[in-house]
Motif scaffolding. Structure first.
Motif, PDB file in Angstrom:
ATOM      1  N   MET A   1       0.860  -1.291  -0.050  1.00 36.47           N
ATOM      2  CA  MET A   1       0.002   0.402   0.075  1.00 36.47           C
ATOM      3  C   MET A   1       0.879   1.103   0.093  1.00 36.47           C
ATOM      4  N   SER A   2       2.453   1.068   0.021  1.00 36.23           N
ATOM      5  CA  SER A   2       3.426   2.044   0.641  1.00 36.23           C
ATOM      6  C   SER A   2       3.455   3.070  -0.519  1.00 36.23           C
ATOM      7  N   ALA A   3       3.074   1.913  -1.413  1.00 37.66           N
ATOM      8  CA  ALA A   3       3.791   1.603  -2.521  1.00 37.66           C
ATOM      9  C   ALA A   3       2.877   2.765  -3.654  1.00 37.66           C
ATOM     10  N   TYR A   4       1.516   3.435  -3.051  1.00 36.66           N
ATOM     11  CA  TYR A   4       0.816   4.252  -3.851  1.00 36.66           C
ATOM     12  C   TYR A   4       0.796   5.089  -2.977  1.00 36.66           C
ATOM     13  N   LEU A   5       0.968   5.221  -1.758  1.00 40.60           N
ATOM     14  CA  LEU A   5       0.492   6.548  -0.201  1.00 40.60           C
ATOM     15  C   LEU A   5       1.706   7.383  -1.132  1.00 40.60           C
ATOM     16  N   VAL A   6       2.674   6.429  -0.735  1.00 40.97           N
ATOM     17  CA  VAL A   6       4.490   7.802  -1.062  1.00 40.97           C
ATOM     18  C   VAL A   6       4.065   8.420  -1.675  1.00 40.97           C
ATOM     19  N   PRO A   7       3.542   7.672  -3.702  1.00 37.55           N
ATOM     20  CA  PRO A   7       3.900   9.245  -4.435  1.00 37.55           C
ATOM     21  C   PRO A   7       2.670  10.099  -3.966  1.00 37.55           C
ATOM     22  N   ALA A   8       1.504   9.733  -3.229  1.00 38.38           N
ATOM     23  CA  ALA A   8       0.630  10.628  -3.512  1.00 38.38           C
ATOM     24  C   ALA A   8       1.566  11.836  -2.654  1.00 38.38           C
ATOM     25  N   LEU A   9       1.658  11.102  -1.626  1.00 37.74           N
ATOM     26  CA  LEU A   9       1.937  11.935   0.198  1.00 37.74           C
ATOM     27  C   LEU A   9       3.315  13.400  -0.847  1.00 37.74           C
ATOM     28  N   ILE A  10       4.479  11.805  -1.971  1.00 39.13           N
ATOM     29  CA  ILE A  10       5.585  13.651  -2.678  1.00 39.13           C
ATOM     30  C   ILE A  10       4.949  14.614  -3.533  1.00 39.13           C
ATOM     31  N   LEU A  11       4.488  13.319  -4.134  1.00 38.41           N
ATOM     32  CA  LEU A  11       2.810  14.970  -5.046  1.00 38.41           C
ATOM     33  C   LEU A  11       2.259  15.790  -4.442  1.00 38.41           C
ATOM     34  N   LEU A  12       1.378  15.856  -3.244  1.00 38.72           N
ATOM     35  CA  LEU A  12       1.609  16.780  -2.163  1.00 38.72           C
ATOM     36  C   LEU A  12       2.233  18.008  -1.944  1.00 38.72           C
ATOM     37  N   LEU A  13       3.814  17.335  -1.365  1.00 40.81           N
ATOM     38  CA  LEU A  13       4.530  18.340  -0.898  1.00 40.81           C
ATOM     39  C   LEU A  13       5.250  18.949  -1.775  1.00 40.81           C
ATOM     40  N   GLU A  14       5.159  18.179  -2.862  1.00 41.32           N
ATOM     41  CA  GLU A  14       6.216  19.261  -3.865  1.00 41.32           C
ATOM     42  C   GLU A  14       4.767  20.508  -4.593  1.00 41.32           C
ATOM     43  N   VAL A  15       3.988  19.798  -4.779  1.00 47.63           N
ATOM     44  CA  VAL A  15       2.750  20.774  -5.378  1.00 47.63           C
ATOM     45  C   VAL A  15       2.052  22.364  -4.358  1.00 47.63           C
ATOM     46  N   GLY A  16       2.640  21.343  -2.784  1.00 45.03           N
ATOM     47  CA  GLY A  16       2.049  22.689  -1.666  1.00 45.03           C
ATOM     48  C   GLY A  16       2.680  23.171  -1.125  1.00 45.03           C
ATOM     49  N   LEU A  17       3.773  22.644  -1.198  1.00 44.66           N
ATOM     50  CA  LEU A  17       4.606  23.638  -0.205  1.00 44.66           C
ATOM     51  C   LEU A  17       6.014  24.416  -1.120  1.00 44.66           C
ATOM     52  N   PRO A  18       7.006  25.659  -0.819  1.00 42.36           N
ATOM     53  CA  PRO A  18       7.787  25.722  -1.836  1.00 42.36           C
ATOM     54  C   PRO A  18       8.640  25.570  -2.337  1.00 42.36           C
ATOM     55  N   PHE A  19       9.621  24.596  -1.248  1.00 43.20           N
ATOM     56  CA  PHE A  19      10.610  23.762  -2.406  1.00 43.20           C
ATOM     57  C   PHE A  19      10.043  23.440  -2.827  1.00 43.20           C
ATOM     58  N   GLY A  20       9.131  23.304  -3.764  1.00 38.89           N
ATOM     59  CA  GLY A  20       8.799  21.787  -4.698  1.00 38.89           C
ATOM     60  C   GLY A  20       9.572  22.675  -5.936  1.00 38.89           C
ATOM     61  N   LEU A  21       9.846  23.834  -5.336  1.00 33.45           N
ATOM     62  CA  LEU A  21       9.930  24.827  -6.698  1.00 33.45           C
ATOM     63  C   LEU A  21      11.881  24.541  -6.688  1.00 33.45           C
ATOM     64  N   PHE A  22      12.606  24.321  -6.154  1.00 31.77           N
ATOM     65  CA  PHE A  22      13.921  23.687  -6.187  1.00 31.77           C
ATOM     66  C   PHE A  22      14.069  22.470  -6.286  1.00 31.77           C
ATOM     67  N   VAL A  23      13.349  22.041  -6.110  1.00 31.28           N
ATOM     68  CA  VAL A  23      12.644  20.021  -5.734  1.00 31.28           C
ATOM     69  C   VAL A  23      12.293  19.738  -7.584  1.00 31.28           C
ATOM     70  N   PRO A  24      11.951  20.029  -8.451  1.00 38.00           N
ATOM     71  CA  PRO A  24      11.023  19.252  -9.377  1.00 38.00           C
ATOM     72  C   PRO A  24      11.376  18.380  -9.523  1.00 38.00           C
ATOM     73  N   GLY A  25      10.400  16.793  -9.662  1.00 36.35           N
ATOM     74  CA  GLY A  25      10.217  15.408  -9.555  1.00 36.35           C
ATOM     75  C   GLY A  25       8.906  15.049 -10.288  1.00 36.35           C
ATOM     76  N   GLY A  26       7.751  15.959  -9.774  1.00 38.35           N
ATOM     77  CA  GLY A  26       6.494  15.181 -10.724  1.00 38.35           C
ATOM     78  C   GLY A  26       6.408  14.786 -11.508  1.00 38.35           C
TER      79      GLY A  26
END
Length: 66
Positions: A1-26
């Motif tokens: 199940m973590s194979a599905y939740l971890v990418p969603a969490l990464i996407l949430l953090l990248e889109v929602g927080l300002p450090f997503g500008l520095f770590v593009p990975g989506g």
């Protein structure tokens, strides 16, 4: 199940927080998940709704922070 939740969490953090500008990975993350789903290693049904919810929650978080 973590194979599905971890990418969603990464996407949430990248889109929602300002450090997503520095770590593009989506784009790379979504491409990799698409390849894994195409090969049958991940199921597409739980993956797509969780990624949608992660991106939606990230946008809401970014809006709230801003």
């Amino acid at each position: 199940m973590s194979a599905y939740l971890v990418p969603a969490l990464i996407l949430l953090l990248e889109v929602g927080l300002p450090f997503g500008l520095f770590v593009p990975g989506g784009d790379t993350l979504l491409l990799t998940l698409g390849v894994l789903a195409g090969e049958g290693r991940l199921a597409l049904f739980p993956l797509l709704p969780l990624l949608f919810l992660g991106a939606f929650a990230g946008h809401a978080l970014g809006y709230g922070v801003g």
